[in-house]
Motif scaffolding. Structure first.
Motif, PDB file in Angstrom:
ATOM      1  N   LEU A   1       0.131  -3.586   3.407  1.00 38.64           N
ATOM      2  CA  LEU A   1       0.386  -3.738   1.968  1.00 38.64           C
ATOM      3  C   LEU A   1      -0.795  -3.190   1.157  1.00 38.64           C
ATOM      4  N   ARG A   2      -1.987  -3.568   1.582  1.00 42.71           N
ATOM      5  CA  ARG A   2      -3.191  -3.126   0.848  1.00 42.71           C
ATOM      6  C   ARG A   2      -3.301  -1.597   0.856  1.00 42.71           C
ATOM      7  N   LEU A   3      -3.164  -0.992   2.033  1.00 40.86           N
ATOM      8  CA  LEU A   3      -3.339   0.464   2.120  1.00 40.86           C
ATOM      9  C   LEU A   3      -2.203   1.194   1.410  1.00 40.86           C
ATOM     10  N   ALA A   4      -0.996   0.629   1.435  1.00 33.75           N
ATOM     11  CA  ALA A   4       0.107   1.250   0.682  1.00 33.75           C
ATOM     12  C   ALA A   4      -0.264   1.304  -0.799  1.00 33.75           C
TER      13      ALA A   4
ATOM     14  N   SER B   1      -5.261  -8.121  -4.338  1.00 30.71           N
ATOM     15  CA  SER B   1      -6.656  -8.347  -4.739  1.00 30.71           C
ATOM     16  C   SER B   1      -7.595  -7.416  -3.976  1.00 30.71           C
ATOM     17  N   GLU B   2      -7.351  -7.271  -2.680  1.00 30.52           N
ATOM     18  CA  GLU B   2      -8.214  -6.408  -1.860  1.00 30.52           C
ATOM     19  C   GLU B   2      -8.105  -4.946  -2.286  1.00 30.52           C
ATOM     20  N   ALA B   3      -6.949  -4.572  -2.808  1.00 24.62           N
ATOM     21  CA  ALA B   3      -6.786  -3.196  -3.303  1.00 24.62           C
ATOM     22  C   ALA B   3      -7.522  -3.021  -4.636  1.00 24.62           C
ATOM     23  N   GLY B   4      -8.022  -4.121  -5.193  1.00 23.67           N
ATOM     24  CA  GLY B   4      -8.773  -4.049  -6.456  1.00 23.67           C
ATOM     25  C   GLY B   4      -7.930  -4.322  -7.677  1.00 23.67           C
ATOM     26  N   ALA B   5      -6.632  -4.552  -7.480  1.00 19.96           N
ATOM     27  CA  ALA B   5      -5.724  -4.830  -8.598  1.00 19.96           C
ATOM     28  C   ALA B   5      -5.629  -6.343  -8.802  1.00 19.96           C
ATOM     29  N   THR B   6      -4.879  -6.740  -9.820  1.00 18.72           N
ATOM     30  CA  THR B   6      -4.750  -8.162 -10.163  1.00 18.72           C
ATOM     31  C   THR B   6      -3.336  -8.644  -9.891  1.00 18.72           C
ATOM     32  N   PRO B   7      -3.189  -9.649  -9.016  1.00 17.57           N
ATOM     33  CA  PRO B   7      -1.847 -10.192  -8.828  1.00 17.57           C
ATOM     34  C   PRO B   7      -1.425 -11.011 -10.040  1.00 17.57           C
ATOM     35  N   VAL B   8      -0.209 -10.811 -10.483  1.00 12.04           N
ATOM     36  CA  VAL B   8       0.368 -11.638 -11.563  1.00 12.04           C
ATOM     37  C   VAL B   8       1.540 -12.368 -10.930  1.00 12.04           C
ATOM     38  N   PHE B   9       1.438 -13.695 -10.909  1.00  9.43           N
ATOM     39  CA  PHE B   9       2.443 -14.472 -10.184  1.00  9.43           C
ATOM     40  C   PHE B   9       3.735 -14.583 -10.973  1.00  9.43           C
ATOM     41  N   VAL B  10       4.815 -14.693 -10.232  1.00  7.53           N
ATOM     42  CA  VAL B  10       6.157 -14.739 -10.809  1.00  7.53           C
ATOM     43  C   VAL B  10       6.914 -15.849 -10.077  1.00  7.53           C
TER      44      VAL B  10
ATOM     45  N   LEU C   1      -2.346   7.855   4.277  1.00  5.28           N
ATOM     46  CA  LEU C   1      -2.575   6.596   4.999  1.00  5.28           C
ATOM     47  C   LEU C   1      -3.167   6.852   6.381  1.00  5.28           C
ATOM     48  N   ARG C   2      -2.754   7.948   7.015  1.00  4.65           N
ATOM     49  CA  ARG C   2      -3.325   8.267   8.336  1.00  4.65           C
ATOM     50  C   ARG C   2      -4.824   8.514   8.220  1.00  4.65           C
ATOM     51  N   LYS C   3      -5.227   9.043   7.066  1.00  4.37           N
ATOM     52  CA  LYS C   3      -6.670   9.235   6.817  1.00  4.37           C
ATOM     53  C   LYS C   3      -7.336   7.899   6.499  1.00  4.37           C
ATOM     54  N   LEU C   4      -6.738   7.177   5.554  1.00  5.81           N
ATOM     55  CA  LEU C   4      -7.361   5.924   5.102  1.00  5.81           C
ATOM     56  C   LEU C   4      -7.612   4.945   6.255  1.00  5.81           C
ATOM     57  N   ARG C   5      -6.683   4.872   7.194  1.00  4.30           N
ATOM     58  CA  ARG C   5      -6.826   3.887   8.289  1.00  4.30           C
ATOM     59  C   ARG C   5      -7.914   4.300   9.269  1.00  4.30           C
TER      60      ARG C   5
ATOM     61  N   PRO D   1     -13.682  13.337   3.924  1.00  2.00           N
ATOM     62  CA  PRO D   1     -13.530  13.766   2.532  1.00  2.00           C
ATOM     63  C   PRO D   1     -13.348  12.601   1.572  1.00  2.00           C
ATOM     64  N   GLU D   2     -12.972  11.441   2.077  1.00  2.00           N
ATOM     65  CA  GLU D   2     -12.877  10.265   1.208  1.00  2.00           C
ATOM     66  C   GLU D   2     -13.225   9.020   2.006  1.00  2.00           C
ATOM     67  N   ARG D   3     -13.387   7.897   1.265  1.00  2.00           N
ATOM     68  CA  ARG D   3     -13.715   6.634   1.924  1.00  2.00           C
ATOM     69  C   ARG D   3     -12.456   5.964   2.437  1.00  2.00           C
ATOM     70  N   GLY D   4     -12.434   5.701   3.708  1.00  2.00           N
ATOM     71  CA  GLY D   4     -11.325   4.940   4.254  1.00  2.00           C
ATOM     72  C   GLY D   4     -11.857   3.688   4.906  1.00  2.00           C
ATOM     73  N   CYS D   5     -11.129   3.166   5.855  1.00  2.00           N
ATOM     74  CA  CYS D   5     -11.574   1.969   6.565  1.00  2.00           C
ATOM     75  C   CYS D   5     -11.141   2.109   8.014  1.00  2.00           C
ATOM     76  N   ASN D   6     -11.448   1.101   8.803  1.00  2.00           N
ATOM     77  CA  ASN D   6     -10.979   1.082  10.182  1.00  2.00           C
ATOM     78  C   ASN D   6      -9.808   0.121  10.259  1.00  2.00           C
ATOM     79  N   SER D   7      -8.613   0.643  10.257  1.00  2.00           N
ATOM     80  CA  SER D   7      -7.422  -0.215  10.305  1.00  2.00           C
ATOM     81  C   SER D   7      -6.330   0.487  11.089  1.00  2.00           C
ATOM     82  N   ARG D   8      -6.535   0.584  12.409  1.00  2.00           N
ATOM     83  CA  ARG D   8      -5.547   1.291  13.224  1.00  2.00           C
ATOM     84  C   ARG D   8      -4.714   0.309  14.033  1.00  2.00           C
TER      85      ARG D   8
END
Ligand SMILES: *Cc1c(COP(=O)(O)O)cnc(C)c1O
Length: 371
Positions: free
Chosen positions: A64-67, A94-103, A208-212, A223-230
């Motif tokens: 969800l976060r990486l999407a 939240s981890e993606a840096g956005a703000t959850p708004v509850f519904v 996403l293949r790069k980000l992970r 070329p960009e900042r990713g993470c280790n999530s394989r």
């Protein structure tokens, strides 16, 4: 527990020969990271879901976060999420840096209430995360209409709904991307943490293949900042085996749910059975969730445990009242349907290997627990 909530051992005993061989093949080759079965599973799972692409990652939360990161949802953006879900739905935002708004949620299906979502839209709303909760699709027709009107990106949380079908199509194909979890207890579960993003968007899948992989497709070029999530190869090998049995396992869950539905008929005045929405073509019963009124839920839960029945509660505290989101200043009463559900829902044992006799035993114990 005489009858647990979930019995992962039962499934392993049935599939032992296939699973042991699949794991042994990886151990023999030693390609533990991004090895052969990862690509094979991604292709097979994309075909199962009905998307053009699937990218394996380390967990459903990361999916969800990486999407969101891949779709450019981040700081300054608001993302609509149901108040009744596993907290990972909100944490991914939240981890993606956005703000959850509850519904608030629909009191019948416990999935995001589209009217409440409409009222929660602001000029900063960027995305919405419908959760296909307990194995039932969310009200996607309404969510798609809302998304069209306000230009919201839809990221489906399909962590509990592998194979579920909305009358508009299969879960995981109805938004820009969807996140699946293969946590061991999910309908399709690995033997550790694992997850995947499904999407038709080729550019997103490539990203996403790069980000992970630390932002890299060519070793030591970032070329960009990713993470280790394989998704690791052993988990992919297990998932490839289990995927072949998923339709069958989901069908068996529906059979178990049918037994519960029939046997609970006589308790209908006190036990509300799960409601299958008219938009649902195929429910996959990740959980079989009943509802008990009159403040008896906790007592019944306690008595069931004492009788050896592994009932559970999904979820006892709505996300807006969790300490993790205390800084948002929510109060009890803000999302009344999610709060009522948290007090009244009860999950009965649910897994494909349950027998009719075991279901009867659970129902007898429930009747006794109700007094
Ligand atoms: C399990 C789950 C997740 C998180 O998946 P993990 O693989 O445990 O990270 C997210 N959302 C929902 C609704 C879930 O049930």
């Amino acid at each position: 527990m005489t009858i647990p909530l979930v019995d992962l051992g039962a499934q392993y005993r049935d599939l032992r020969v296939e699973i042991d061989a699949a794991i042994a093949a990886v151990l023999g080759r030693g390609d533990f990271i991004l090895g052969r079965e990862v690509g094979a599973f991604e292709a097979a799972f994309a075909a199962f879901v009905g998307t053009r692409h699937c990218v394996g990652v380390a967990s459903g939360t990361d999916a969800l976060r990486l999407a969101m990161v891949g779709l450019g949802v981040g700081p300054g953006d608001e993302v609509l999420v149901p108040a009744n879900s596993f907290i990972a739905t909100a944490l991914a935002v939240s981890e993606a840096g956005a703000t959850p708004v509850f519904v608030d949620v629909d009191p019948k299906t416990y999935t995001i209430d589209a009217d409440c979502a409409r009222r929660a839209v602001t000029p900063r709303s960027r995305a919405v995360v419908p959760v296909h909760l307990y194995g039932q699709p969310a009200d996607m027709e309404e969510i798609l209409a809302l998304s069209g009107k306000h230009n919201l990106i839809i990221i489906e949380d399909a962590a509990q709904a592998h194979g579920a079908v909305h009358h508009l199509g299969r879960v995981g194909t109805l938004g820009a991307a969807s996140g699946f979890s293969f946590y061991p207890g999910k309908n399709l579960g690995a033997y550790g943490d694992a997850g995947a993003v499904a999407t038709d968007d080729e550019a997103l899948a490539d990203h996403l293949r790069k980000l992970r992989n630390w932002g890299s497709t060519v070793k030591y070029e970032h070329p960009e900042r990713g993470c280790n999530s394989r998704l690791d190869t052993i988990q992919a090998a297990v998932l490839l085996v289990k995927l072949r049995h998923l339709e069958d396992a989901n069908a068996r869950r529906r059979t178990v749910a049918g037994w519960y539905d029939d046997m609970l008929e006589s308790l209908a005045d006190r036990v509300q059975r799960p409601i299958v929405a008219d938009w649902t073509r195929e429910h996959v019963y990740h959980l079989y969730v009943v509802r008990l009124r009159d403040g008896v839920r906790d007592m019944v839960l306690h008595r069931l445990h004492a009788a050896g029945i592994g009932a559970g509660v999904h979820y006892p505290t709505p996300i807006h009242l969790q300490g993790a989101y205390a800084a948002m200043g929510h109060r009890p009463g803000d999302y009344p349907e999610a709060e009522a559900a948290a007090r009244e829902v009860l999950s009965l044992p649910m897994y494909p290997e349950l027998t009719r006799d075991q279901v009867a035993q659970v129902v007898r114990a429930l009747e006794a627990a109700l007094g």
